[in-house]
Scaffold this motif. Structure first.
Motif, short mmCIF file in Angstrom:
data_model
loop_
_atom_site.label_atom_id
_atom_site.label_comp_id
_atom_site.label_asym_id
_atom_site.label_seq_id
_atom_site.Cartn_x
_atom_site.Cartn_y
_atom_site.Cartn_z
N ASP A 186 -3.79 10.11 3.84
CA ASP A 186 -3.72 8.80 4.49
C ASP A 186 -3.22 7.75 3.50
OD1 ASP A 186 -3.96 6.79 6.34
OD2 ASP A 186 -6.12 6.54 6.10
N VAL A 187 -2.24 6.95 3.95
CA VAL A 187 -1.73 5.83 3.14
C VAL A 187 -1.90 4.56 3.96
CG1 VAL A 187 0.25 4.83 1.97
CG2 VAL A 187 -0.08 7.31 1.96
N LYS A 188 -2.72 3.66 3.50
CA LYS A 188 -2.97 2.39 4.19
C LYS A 188 -2.15 1.29 3.53
CE LYS A 188 -7.64 3.71 5.64
NZ LYS A 188 -9.08 3.35 5.61
N VAL A 189 -1.27 0.66 4.30
CA VAL A 189 -0.35 -0.36 3.78
C VAL A 189 -0.69 -1.71 4.39
CG1 VAL A 189 2.06 -1.06 3.50
CG2 VAL A 189 1.45 1.37 3.53
N SER A 190 -0.75 -2.75 3.59
CA SER A 190 -1.00 -4.11 4.07
C SER A 190 -0.08 -5.08 3.34
CB SER A 190 -2.47 -4.50 3.86
OG SER A 190 -2.81 -4.47 2.48
N GLY A 191 0.16 -6.22 3.99
CA GLY A 191 0.98 -7.27 3.37
C GLY A 191 2.47 -7.09 3.54
N ASN A 192 2.88 -6.05 4.24
CA ASN A 192 4.32 -5.81 4.39
C ASN A 192 4.80 -6.36 5.74
OD1 ASN A 192 2.78 -3.68 5.67
ND2 ASN A 192 4.73 -2.61 6.00
N SER A 193 5.82 -7.19 5.68
CA SER A 193 6.46 -7.71 6.88
C SER A 193 7.90 -7.24 6.97
CB SER A 193 6.41 -9.25 6.88
OG SER A 193 7.11 -9.77 7.98
N GLU A 194 8.59 -7.27 5.84
CA GLU A 194 10.01 -6.86 5.80
C GLU A 194 10.19 -5.48 5.18
OE1 GLU A 194 11.95 -8.75 7.39
OE2 GLU A 194 10.52 -10.41 7.57
N ASP A 220 10.00 3.37 3.66
CA ASP A 220 10.46 3.11 2.29
C ASP A 220 9.31 3.24 1.29
OD1 ASP A 220 13.03 2.70 3.18
OD2 ASP A 220 12.84 0.52 3.28
N ILE A 221 8.13 2.77 1.69
CA ILE A 221 6.96 2.84 0.81
C ILE A 221 6.59 4.29 0.55
CG2 ILE A 221 4.50 2.32 0.64
CD1 ILE A 221 5.07 -0.24 2.21
N LEU A 222 6.57 5.11 1.59
CA LEU A 222 6.22 6.52 1.43
C LEU A 222 7.24 7.25 0.56
CD1 LEU A 222 5.02 7.38 5.05
CD2 LEU A 222 3.61 6.97 3.02
N GLU A 223 8.52 6.89 0.73
CA GLU A 223 9.55 7.52 -0.10
C GLU A 223 9.36 7.18 -1.57
OE1 GLU A 223 13.28 6.33 1.46
OE2 GLU A 223 13.26 7.78 3.11
N LEU A 279 5.36 11.18 -1.69
CA LEU A 279 4.38 12.07 -1.10
C LEU A 279 5.07 13.15 -0.28
CD1 LEU A 279 1.75 9.45 0.11
CD2 LEU A 279 1.97 10.54 -2.12
N ASP A 280 4.61 14.39 -0.40
CA ASP A 280 5.23 15.51 0.30
C ASP A 280 4.23 16.29 1.15
OD1 ASP A 280 3.73 16.69 -1.63
OD2 ASP A 280 5.40 17.67 -2.66
N GLY A 281 3.05 15.74 1.37
CA GLY A 281 2.04 16.44 2.15
C GLY A 281 1.11 17.28 1.31
N GLU A 282 1.48 17.57 0.10
CA GLU A 282 0.65 18.38 -0.80
C GLU A 282 0.32 17.63 -2.10
OE1 GLU A 282 2.59 22.04 -1.50
OE2 GLU A 282 2.47 22.73 0.57
N TYR A 296 -10.98 7.95 -2.99
CA TYR A 296 -11.27 9.37 -2.89
C TYR A 296 -12.04 9.68 -1.61
CZ TYR A 296 -9.62 10.11 -7.61
OH TYR A 296 -8.81 10.19 -8.72
N PRO A 297 -11.75 10.84 -0.99
CA PRO A 297 -11.00 11.95 -1.60
C PRO A 297 -9.52 12.03 -1.23
CG PRO A 297 -12.19 12.74 0.30
CD PRO A 297 -12.53 11.28 0.18
N LYS A 298 -9.03 11.29 -0.19
CA LYS A 298 -7.70 11.61 0.32
C LYS A 298 -6.86 10.38 0.70
CE LYS A 298 -9.43 15.92 2.35
NZ LYS A 298 -9.53 16.75 3.58
N THR A 299 -7.18 9.18 0.21
CA THR A 299 -6.51 7.97 0.69
C THR A 299 -5.91 7.16 -0.45
OG1 THR A 299 -8.06 7.84 2.54
CG2 THR A 299 -6.82 5.86 2.04
N VAL A 300 -4.73 6.58 -0.17
CA VAL A 300 -4.09 5.63 -1.08
C VAL A 300 -3.95 4.30 -0.35
CG1 VAL A 300 -2.01 5.08 -2.38
CG2 VAL A 300 -2.85 7.42 -2.33
N GLU A 301 -4.37 3.22 -0.98
CA GLU A 301 -4.23 1.89 -0.41
C GLU A 301 -3.12 1.13 -1.14
OE1 GLU A 301 -7.94 -0.14 -0.46
OE2 GLU A 301 -8.82 1.07 1.15
N VAL A 302 -2.18 0.56 -0.36
CA VAL A 302 -1.05 -0.19 -0.91
C VAL A 302 -1.11 -1.60 -0.34
CG1 VAL A 302 1.45 -0.34 -1.15
CG2 VAL A 302 0.34 1.90 -1.04
#
Length: 312
Positions: free
Chosen positions: A96-104, A109-112, A116-119, A149-155
């Motif tokens: 899980d990747v939680k993104v906040s503050g992005n409008s444009e 693009d953030i995931l790229e 991250l490749d799923g593993e 932890y265990p499986k999340t990144v916050e951006v």
């Protein structure tokens, strides 16, 4: 007495204690102080006083082989790969990747940029490197990245703000208030932003627009602010009229233009230009149609005067 006690604790090379056989003291070798604990340990080990657990040799050998393997992987540059594979298998794969503050900035693009490749393992993710990659995105001004932890990144992003559109040559770019280019203009989403044209227009835009804000009636009519030779401005109005402003004394020029428009509705007439560069005169350029009509009116007036002067 103290001296005798000290001698009683001296250990010979073969483990015999001084004082027990005084006759042999001269034949015994005195172990240097730094090595006495080692010798005592070896003597106790040989005599069976120290118990070694079962399989200790096997465990030690495995530990040695593991340390050797890790050292070899480190030298070969594979330690990160092994760490990722190990922690992923242990249940630390990023899901899980939680993104906040992005409008444009798009989440794709953030995931790229995160790569991250799923593993990808959360443990093995290099936060500093990922933050640097995200900062390369055109709209990103500041970025905060956090592992949960265990499986999340916050951006969390703070994005740059588009102030105006800058035209340089045939290219259109979005700029910040300080003149920094954000990225090329790609759609009509920012069509309502003011347009600044020409060399150095992007850096001079904010100051000029601030000074120009005192003239809201004129500003509403402006389509583009065009920088001329890096020294002065032309106003291109929405109806096609071009107003040439002086290099200095812009307030006086705009005061005159506002008064002429209020009294004579100048900017609604059939003209193509108003030249305010000279402080003591104003030049107005008519449109081709207005020129023709004016010439026709002058010709008709001339003919009328001739008839009055030469009656038949």
């Amino acid at each position: 007495m103290h001296a005798l006690k000290g001698r009683a604790h001296r250990i010979a090379a073969d483990g015999e204690v001084y004082g027990q056989h005084p006759a042999r003291e001269r034949e015994l070798f005195v172990v240097p102080r730094p090595f006495r604990r080692v010798v005592r340990f070896l003597v106790n080990l040989a005599s069976g006083r120290i118990h070694i657990p079962n399989h200790a040799g096997t465990v030690s050998a495995l530990a040695l082989f593991a340390a050797t393997g890790l050292y070899g992987m480190s030298l070969g540059g594979h330690s990160q790969t092994v760490a990722q594979a190990t922690t992923t298998a242990a249940g630390f794969a990023i899901e899980d990747v939680k993104v906040s503050g992005n409008s444009e900035t798009s989440e794709i693009d953030i995931l790229e940029k995160l790569g991250l490749d799923g593993e990808t393992s959360l443990v093995a993710l290099d936060i500093n490197a990922a933050r640097s990659r995200l900062a390369e995105l055109p709209w990103v001004e500041e970025v905060e990245l956090r592992k949960v932890y265990p499986k999340t990144v916050e951006v969390n992003l703070k994005e740059r703000k588009a102030y105006a559109i800058w035209q340089h040559g045939q290219d259109l770019s979005l700029i910040e208030k300080n003149g920094s280019v954000i990225e090329p203009l790609r759609d009509n989403k920012f069509a309502n932003l003011p347009l600044f044209v020409g060399r150095d227009a992007e850096t001079a835009a904010a100051k000029f627009e601030k000074d120009f804000s005192k003239w809201p009636q004129v500003r509403e009519l402006v389509k583009a602010y065009v920088r001329i030779a890096g020294r002065r401005w032309d106003l291109h109005l929405k109806n096609g009229i071009v107003v040439k402003l002086p290099e200095e004394g812009i307030d006086q020029a705009l005061t005159l233009l506002t008064r002429m428009d209020q009294e004579q509705r100048l900017l609604e007439r059939d003209i193509v230009g108003v030249d305010l560069r000279l402080p003591d005169r104003t030049a107005i350029r008519l449109s081709p149609g207005a020129v023709e009509r004016r010439q026709a009116a002058l010709d008709a007036r001339t003919k009328a005067l001739k008839k009055l002067g030469n009656p038949t």
